[in-house]
Design an enzyme around this catalytic site. Structure first.
Site, PDB file in Angstrom:
ATOM      1  N   SER A   1      -9.762   2.021   2.872  1.00 57.51           N
ATOM      2  CA  SER A   1      -8.873   2.744   1.989  1.00 57.51           C
ATOM      3  C   SER A   1      -7.857   1.866   1.247  1.00 57.51           C
ATOM      4  O   SER A   1      -7.253   2.333   0.287  1.00 57.51           O
ATOM      5  CB  SER A   1      -8.110   3.789   2.797  1.00 57.51           C
ATOM      6  OG  SER A   1      -7.284   3.159   3.751  1.00 57.51           O
TER       7      SER A   1
ATOM      8  N   LYS B   1       0.849  -1.199   0.000  1.00 58.38           N
ATOM      9  CA  LYS B   1       0.000   0.000   0.000  1.00 58.38           C
ATOM     10  C   LYS B   1       0.883   1.248   0.000  1.00 58.38           C
ATOM     11  O   LYS B   1       1.913   1.278   0.688  1.00 58.38           O
ATOM     12  CB  LYS B   1      -0.907  -0.032   1.240  1.00 58.38           C
ATOM     13  CG  LYS B   1      -1.968   1.068   1.299  1.00 58.38           C
ATOM     14  CD  LYS B   1      -2.854   0.879   2.536  1.00 58.38           C
ATOM     15  CE  LYS B   1      -3.953   1.920   2.643  1.00 58.38           C
ATOM     16  NZ  LYS B   1      -4.819   1.719   3.823  1.00 58.38           N
TER      17      LYS B   1
ATOM     18  N   SER C   1      -9.912  -0.435   7.045  1.00 58.63           N
ATOM     19  CA  SER C   1      -9.349  -0.291   5.696  1.00 58.63           C
ATOM     20  C   SER C   1      -8.719  -1.527   5.079  1.00 58.63           C
ATOM     21  O   SER C   1      -8.365  -1.503   3.911  1.00 58.63           O
ATOM     22  CB  SER C   1      -8.333   0.837   5.677  1.00 58.63           C
ATOM     23  OG  SER C   1      -9.016   2.056   5.550  1.00 58.63           O
TER      24      SER C   1
HETATM   25  N1  GLN Z   1     -13.057   4.217   6.413  1.00 60.10           N
HETATM   26  C1  GLN Z   1     -12.420   4.594   7.628  1.00 60.10           C
HETATM   27  C2  GLN Z   1     -12.059   6.056   7.607  1.00 60.10           C
HETATM   28  O1  GLN Z   1     -12.302   6.695   6.621  1.00 60.10           O
HETATM   29  C3  GLN Z   1     -11.235   3.714   7.889  1.00 60.10           C
HETATM   30  C4  GLN Z   1      -9.976   4.144   7.239  1.00 60.10           C
HETATM   31  C5  GLN Z   1      -8.830   3.270   7.554  1.00 60.10           C
HETATM   32  O2  GLN Z   1      -8.981   2.219   8.166  1.00 60.10           O
HETATM   33  N2  GLN Z   1      -7.653   3.710   7.161  1.00 60.10           N
HETATM   34  O3  GLN Z   1     -11.553   6.579   8.561  1.00 60.10           O
END
Ligand code: GLN
Length: 492
Positions: A154, A79, A178
């Site tokens: 994400s 990532k 994410s």
């Molecule tokens: N969707 C969640 C957020 O927007 C989780 C993001 C993540 O785990 N990096 O904060």
């Protein structure tokens, strides 16, 4: 060679048997990745030269009988908020668009030390803030199951790469879901380890009390094997833990679902979940019953507050962590009249809308006069959420829950509605708030789109959820029915 069916373990077996070389494998995945760049756009950058060189070195080692590990020569994607020396680390943000990582993250260094071959950097929501991979400055990643849909986020690039066969496995980060949510929406396995199991040194921080690096792949054995490589104490991350042997990921997963007590939180099976998603998750519950598990209804009474708590604590930490991007030390610099003007212009132009929104919310919640009302309060409720899990997990061995209330939605559908997007995280954020491990497994298709569920374990007890996951996978005959376009048939 159909890269979509190759797990890291199968690649490793083929390398040992001389069926293929590490170089041929790297070339096949890079070719799939290049093809994918014209459709899903899973990668920010491919590291073609570095990958081919690493693969060559692996072949040379193998020929000399000096392989570094079972996974020597096996490729993996990373990532783009995790540092790989010499590659860009953009975190999907304009502010870091030209930033080249000066060192390897500990996880990357550990993978390299075992001979793994890094294919490239996968796309993400800007600074990992989002659930759809649409807020990346590089443009969105699309879901390999349906190119009109989001892959989740994400870590959407990592999930799409694994699903489409442009990487057998990928690292992701999980602050509020994410890894698990994109794994669910793309039909892959994905594990978010216990807070403290894996070093975050070299991960671009989002919310430090919640962030954890984990693995996405196509099989349970793969995520276990890779987690085994990256886990354990790192002096460069003081939150990482020196794991007692009983907490380390075992070389072979043993144990069985028979007699396992699995809790179903009644607060999670409520309205808001799509009917098809609920059916698929319940079919997984039935499978565990068939395998001899005892299913128990449990209650996590503070679940209703999880999103509110997360969306206070996370932005507060974001506001502190992202203060370092000031136009002086890293990345984009837009010179202004004064120093403050330079900060304002660099940050104003470098950060996207969602990142700015979170910095403003977090800064407000931490400011004098509001700290007690928001931040301190949220920390108190965080403890209550944590206590709920401790109480329940004293009685059951693990918890089964949906990973996402819906299947993958259409691109743009929620892009202008942050609240709707935040609600998508309803089933995942509590696990981060409590620091627990959880693994997503695919369990069905609805209208040709994957559904996933998660098994949540006790702190550092990944062994139990991984073993249960492996049994489930075996009972399902593996996850090959979750290969996009190979067999998009509905699971009955
Ligand atoms: N969707 C969640 C957020 O927007 C989780 C993001 C993540 O785990 N990096 O904060």
């Amino acid at each position: 060679m159909d890269t979509r069916t190759l797990t890291s373990q199968k690649i490793s077996q083929g390398l040992t048997a001389g069926e293929w070389s590490a170089k041929e494998i790297a070339q096949a995945f890079l070719a799939a990745a290049k093809q994918g760049q014209n459709s899903t756009h899973a990668y920010v950058d491919l590291a073609e030269d570095l990958a081919l060189q690493a693969a060559d070195e692996s072949d040379t080692r193998r020929a000399a009988g000096r392989s570094l590990s079972e996974f020597d020569g096996v490729p993996i994607a990373i990532k783009d908020n995790i540092m790989v020396a010499g590659c860009r680390a953009t975190a999907g943000s304009n502010i870091l668009k030209n930033y080249v990582a000066p060192y390897d993250a500990t996880v990357v260094q550990r993978l390299k030390s075992k001979g793994l071959v890094i294919l490239g950097k996968t796309n993400l929501d800007e600074f990992a803030m989002g659930s759809s991979t649409e807020s990346s400055c590089h443009g969105p990643t699309l879901n390999p199951w349906n190119l009109e849909r989001v892959p989740g986020g994400s870590s959407g690039g990592s999930a799409a790469a694994v699903a489409e066969g442009s990487a057998p496995a990928a690292l992701g980060s999980d602050t509020g879901g994410s890894i698990r949510q994109p794994a669910a929406l793309c039909g892959t396995v994905g594990i978010k380890p216990t807070y403290g199991r894996v070093s975050r040194y070299g991960l671009i921080a989002m919310a430090s009390s919640l962030d954890q690096i984990g693995v996405l792949s196509r099989s349970v054995a793969d995520v276990a094997g890779l987690l085994r490589i990256i886990e354990n104490r790192d002096p460069k991350d003081s939150t990482s833990v020196d794991l007692l042997e009983k907490w380390q990921i075992p070389a072979k997963l043993t144990g069985s679902v028979k007699g396992l007590r699995i809790g179903l939180p009644k607060e999670y099976f409520v309205s808001g979940m799509e009917a098809g998603v609920e059916r698929a998750v319940r079919s997984a519950v039935d499978r565990f019953k068939e395998l001899g598990a005892e299913i128990v209804e449990v209650s996590l009474p503070h679940s209703d507050y999880a999103l509110a708590v997360y969306y206070i604590i996370m932005p507060c930490e974001v506001s502190a962590n992202l203060a370092r991007f000031d136009g002086v030390r890293y990345g984009l610099r837009v010179p202004g009249e004064t120093l403050v003007d330079t900060y304002r212009k660099s940050r104003g132009q470098g950060f996207g809308q969602e990142v700015r929104r979170r910095i403003i919310i977090g800064t407000h919640a931490l400011s004098a006069g509001y700290y007690d009302a928001y931040y301190r309060r949220a920390q108190q409720v965080r403890q209550l959420i944590s206590d709920d899990f401790t109480r329940v997990l004293a009685d059951v061995d693990c918890i089964l829950a949906p990973s996402s209330p819906t299947v993958a939605w259409k691109l743009g559908e929620m892009a202008d509605d942050p609240l709707a997007m935040y609600l998508q995280d309803i089933y995942t954020v509590s696990v981060n708030v409590a620091g627990l491990p959880a693994i997503n497994l695919p369990c069905g298709l609805v209208d040709g789109l994957p559904v996933g569920f998660q098994l949540i374990g006790r702190h550092f007890d990944e062994r139990t959820i991984l073993s249960a996951a492996a049994d489930y996978e075996q009972a399902e005959g593996g996850f090959d029915s979750f290969i996009p376009s190979a067999s998009p048939k509905e699971k009955k």
